[in-house]
Design an enzyme around this catalytic site. Structure first.
Site, PDB file in Angstrom:
ATOM      1  N   LYS A 171       1.052  -0.962  -0.031  1.00  0.00           N
ATOM      2  CA  LYS A 171      -0.280   0.253  -0.054  1.00  0.00           C
ATOM      3  C   LYS A 171       0.507   1.334   0.118  1.00  0.00           C
ATOM      4  O   LYS A 171      -0.364   2.431  -0.386  1.00  0.00           O
ATOM      5  CB  LYS A 171      -0.795  -0.410   1.432  1.00  0.00           C
ATOM      6  CG  LYS A 171      -2.390  -1.451   1.086  1.00  0.00           C
ATOM      7  CD  LYS A 171      -3.389  -0.660   2.140  1.00  0.00           C
ATOM      8  CE  LYS A 171      -4.061  -1.652   1.524  1.00  0.00           C
ATOM      9  NZ  LYS A 171      -5.269  -1.597   2.243  1.00  0.00           N
ATOM     10  N   LYS A 209     -11.024  -2.941  -3.148  1.00  0.00           N
ATOM     11  CA  LYS A 209     -11.850  -2.005  -3.566  1.00  0.00           C
ATOM     12  C   LYS A 209     -11.427  -0.350  -3.626  1.00  0.00           C
ATOM     13  O   LYS A 209     -11.425   0.053  -4.199  1.00  0.00           O
ATOM     14  CB  LYS A 209     -12.561  -2.040  -2.317  1.00  0.00           C
ATOM     15  CG  LYS A 209     -12.562  -1.805  -0.848  1.00  0.00           C
ATOM     16  CD  LYS A 209     -13.877  -1.936   0.083  1.00  0.00           C
ATOM     17  CE  LYS A 209     -13.538  -2.578   1.006  1.00  0.00           C
ATOM     18  NZ  LYS A 209     -12.292  -2.427   1.745  1.00  0.00           N
ATOM     19  N   LYS A 243      -4.320  -9.182  -6.577  1.00  0.00           N
ATOM     20  CA  LYS A 243      -5.484  -9.112  -5.565  1.00  0.00           C
ATOM     21  C   LYS A 243      -6.667  -8.167  -6.036  1.00  0.00           C
ATOM     22  O   LYS A 243      -6.795  -6.771  -6.147  1.00  0.00           O
ATOM     23  CB  LYS A 243      -5.089  -9.062  -3.758  1.00  0.00           C
ATOM     24  CG  LYS A 243      -6.540  -9.445  -3.036  1.00  0.00           C
ATOM     25  CD  LYS A 243      -6.125  -9.232  -1.477  1.00  0.00           C
ATOM     26  CE  LYS A 243      -6.097  -8.010  -0.946  1.00  0.00           C
ATOM     27  NZ  LYS A 243      -8.048  -7.438  -1.247  1.00  0.00           N
TER      28      LYS A 243
HETATM   29  P1  ATP Z   1      -8.315  -1.611   0.530  1.00  0.00           P
HETATM   30  O1  ATP Z   1      -8.255  -2.090  -0.810  1.00  0.00           O
HETATM   31  O2  ATP Z   1      -9.133  -0.883   1.240  1.00  0.00           O
HETATM   32  O3  ATP Z   1      -7.464  -3.136   1.640  1.00  0.00           O
HETATM   33  P2  ATP Z   1     -10.156  -4.636   0.325  1.00  0.00           P
HETATM   34  O4  ATP Z   1     -10.499  -4.658  -0.399  1.00  0.00           O
HETATM   35  O5  ATP Z   1      -8.641  -5.411   0.643  1.00  0.00           O
HETATM   36  O6  ATP Z   1      -9.688  -2.463   0.428  1.00  0.00           O
HETATM   37  P3  ATP Z   1     -10.495  -5.052   2.844  1.00  0.00           P
HETATM   38  O7  ATP Z   1     -11.520  -3.973   3.901  1.00  0.00           O
HETATM   39  O8  ATP Z   1      -9.269  -4.358   3.140  1.00  0.00           O
HETATM   40  O9  ATP Z   1     -11.350  -4.511   1.691  1.00  0.00           O
HETATM   41  O10 ATP Z   1     -11.057  -6.872   3.542  1.00  0.00           O
HETATM   42  C1  ATP Z   1     -11.499  -6.923   4.225  1.00  0.00           C
HETATM   43  C2  ATP Z   1     -11.923  -8.947   4.283  1.00  0.00           C
HETATM   44  O11 ATP Z   1     -12.262  -9.036   2.910  1.00  0.00           O
HETATM   45  C3  ATP Z   1     -10.867  -9.663   4.855  1.00  0.00           C
HETATM   46  O12 ATP Z   1     -10.662 -10.710   5.198  1.00  0.00           O
HETATM   47  C4  ATP Z   1      -9.567  -9.543   3.093  1.00  0.00           C
HETATM   48  O13 ATP Z   1      -9.190 -10.237   3.485  1.00  0.00           O
HETATM   49  C5  ATP Z   1     -11.109 -10.102   2.344  1.00  0.00           C
HETATM   50  N1  ATP Z   1     -10.350  -9.563   0.824  1.00  0.00           N
HETATM   51  C6  ATP Z   1     -10.053  -8.548   0.524  1.00  0.00           C
HETATM   52  N2  ATP Z   1      -9.838  -8.273  -0.723  1.00  0.00           N
HETATM   53  C7  ATP Z   1      -9.992  -9.711  -0.496  1.00  0.00           C
HETATM   54  C8  ATP Z   1     -10.230 -10.826  -2.875  1.00  0.00           C
HETATM   55  N3  ATP Z   1      -9.743 -10.451  -3.665  1.00  0.00           N
HETATM   56  N4  ATP Z   1     -10.274 -12.248  -2.178  1.00  0.00           N
HETATM   57  C9  ATP Z   1     -10.361 -12.932  -0.698  1.00  0.00           C
HETATM   58  N5  ATP Z   1     -10.510 -12.065  -0.225  1.00  0.00           N
HETATM   59  C10 ATP Z   1     -10.904 -10.541   0.226  1.00  0.00           C
HETATM   60 MG    MG Z   2      -7.395  -4.686   1.780  1.00  0.00          MG
END
Ligand code: ATP
Ligand code: MG
Length: 344
Positions: free
Chosen positions: A123, A209, A206
């Site tokens: 990040k 969002k 990955k």
């Molecule tokens: P950001 O990009 O802001 O970090 P994010 O999409 O990674 O957002 P988080 O809020 O960081 O979302 O993570 C919330 C949950 O979703 C965590 O348990 C994380 O492991 C899961 N998660 C996030 N992205 C994925 C993915 N691509 N596949 C499976 N699980 C995910």
């Molecule tokens: Mg995340």
């Protein structure tokens, strides 16, 4: 009780997890987190789910957008089947004990441990000098989120495994330094076919969002056309699908689409391969798009319905915060006593 949730000695099993309101929910969040949170609800174990807004502000969030994203994430939890009478649902900033225990853990965690965290490196990117101190300390606050409830099990996606392991390191060091067994050794629960949903544009990244490319992800609020278009344009290789799961090993984009299909249809990858193995992407992608629309459309419709009543969402969060605090406050108080902080 889900098989993954076995009691650890001396601690009542309790599930905690959270999602950041750092953007709109993605298919990765749904399959890797929310769907599994909902499944754990019926397991006879107390379930606590959080909108972790204090984590979200470790990178810049426009205040009005943060308000909307917090409500939208709550709406997503509810629309996917999270029942606020069976689970505790709240936003992190409203239970001040998270920040308070977070500070104690900032003093337990070691710089060397934090320096190994891959999420910070990803990040912060090349310009780590410009990253916030909060982004660096994030995993210590996450440890506080979990241990404030003596949570024994944390359902997360694969990307959060390292942070749950750090949580165990922090608990172990605290227990050792103060000669106590106060904090449990929390287990990450990472199961299913979609623990790491990848970007639709790059099979090595990955789905997130916060990714600047909207084409990289399926949003929970995308309509049927947008979902079909993103899947049609998803990066793949020119070969048809292999006939066996082993044939996916060196083909990250193909593997990702098959994993998504398996998770959405609640089948194993082997079962999916028996159904679609050998087919070209021109046939498989429309099947996947139909399935995704089928599963996501009712949730996004329900999300939109909840979003029409923000006062009700705020009421649910407030009620959840009160119930969360009832568990958190005595655990923080006891922590303060162990550490030697004088108070009532
Ligand atoms: P950001 O990009 O802001 O970090 P994010 O999409 O990674 O957002 P988080 O809020 O960081 O979302 O993570 C919330 C949950 O979703 C965590 O348990 C994380 O492991 C899961 N998660 C996030 N992205 C994925 C993915 N691509 N596949 C499976 N699980 C995910
Ligand atoms: Mg995340």
């Amino acid at each position: 009780m889900s098989e993954a949730v076995q009691p650890t000695p001396a601690f009542t099993p309790r599930v905690f997890s959270g999602i950041q309101p750092s953007g709109g929910l993605t298919l990765g969040n749904y399959l890797g987190a929310i769907k599994r949170f909902v499944d754990m609800q019926g397991s006879g174990v107390e379930t606590i789910y959080c909108v972790v807004d204090m984590h979200a502000i470790t990178v810049w969030q426009d205040p009005a957008a943060l308000v909307r994203q917090t409500r939208e994430l709550t709406a997503g939890y509810l629309a996917a089947g999270l029942d606020p009478t069976r689970s505790i649902l709240f936003n992190q900033s409203q239970v001040a004990e998270h920040a308070q225990l977070g500070w104690i853990f900032n003093c337990v965690a070691r710089l060397g441990w934090m320096n190994r965290m891959t999420q910070f490196k990803d990040k912060a990117g090349k310009n780590a000098e410009k990253a916030s101190l909060g982004l660096y300390a994030y995993p210590a606050l996450m440890a506080a989120d979990i241990l404030l409830y003596h949570a024994t099990h944390v359902p997360v996606g694969e990307d959060q495994k390292q942070h749950v392991e750090l949580t165990r390191d922090i608990a172990a060091k605290f227990n050792h330094d103060f000669g106590t067994e106060f904090f449990p050794m929390t287990e990450p629960v990472i199961e299913g076919a979609a623990t790491r949903v990848m970007s639709l544009r790059d099979g090595s990244k990955k789905m997130s969002k916060s990714d600047p490319s909207d084409a990289s992800r399926i949003n929970m609020t995308d309509d049927a056309d947008a979902i079909a278009k993103k899947i049609r344009k998803a990066k793949t290789d020119p070969e048809p699908l292999p006939s066996e799961a082993e044939g996916l090993a060196e083909r990250p984009e193909a593997r990702n689409l098959v994993n998504i299909y398996a998770a959405l249809s609640e089948q194993t990858v082997e079962q999916v391969m028996a159904e679609v193995g050998g087919r070209p992407f021109s046939e498989f992608k429309p099947l996947l798009a139909d399935l995704a629309v089928d599963k996501l459309a009712p949730i996004s419709t329900e999300m939109a319905r909840y979003m029409q009543d923000p006062a009700e969402i705020d009421r649910i969060l407030k009620d959840g915060a009160g119930r969360a605090r009832a568990i958190a406050a005595p655990i923080l108080q006891k922590t303060y006593e162990i550490v030697g902080m004088v108070g009532a």
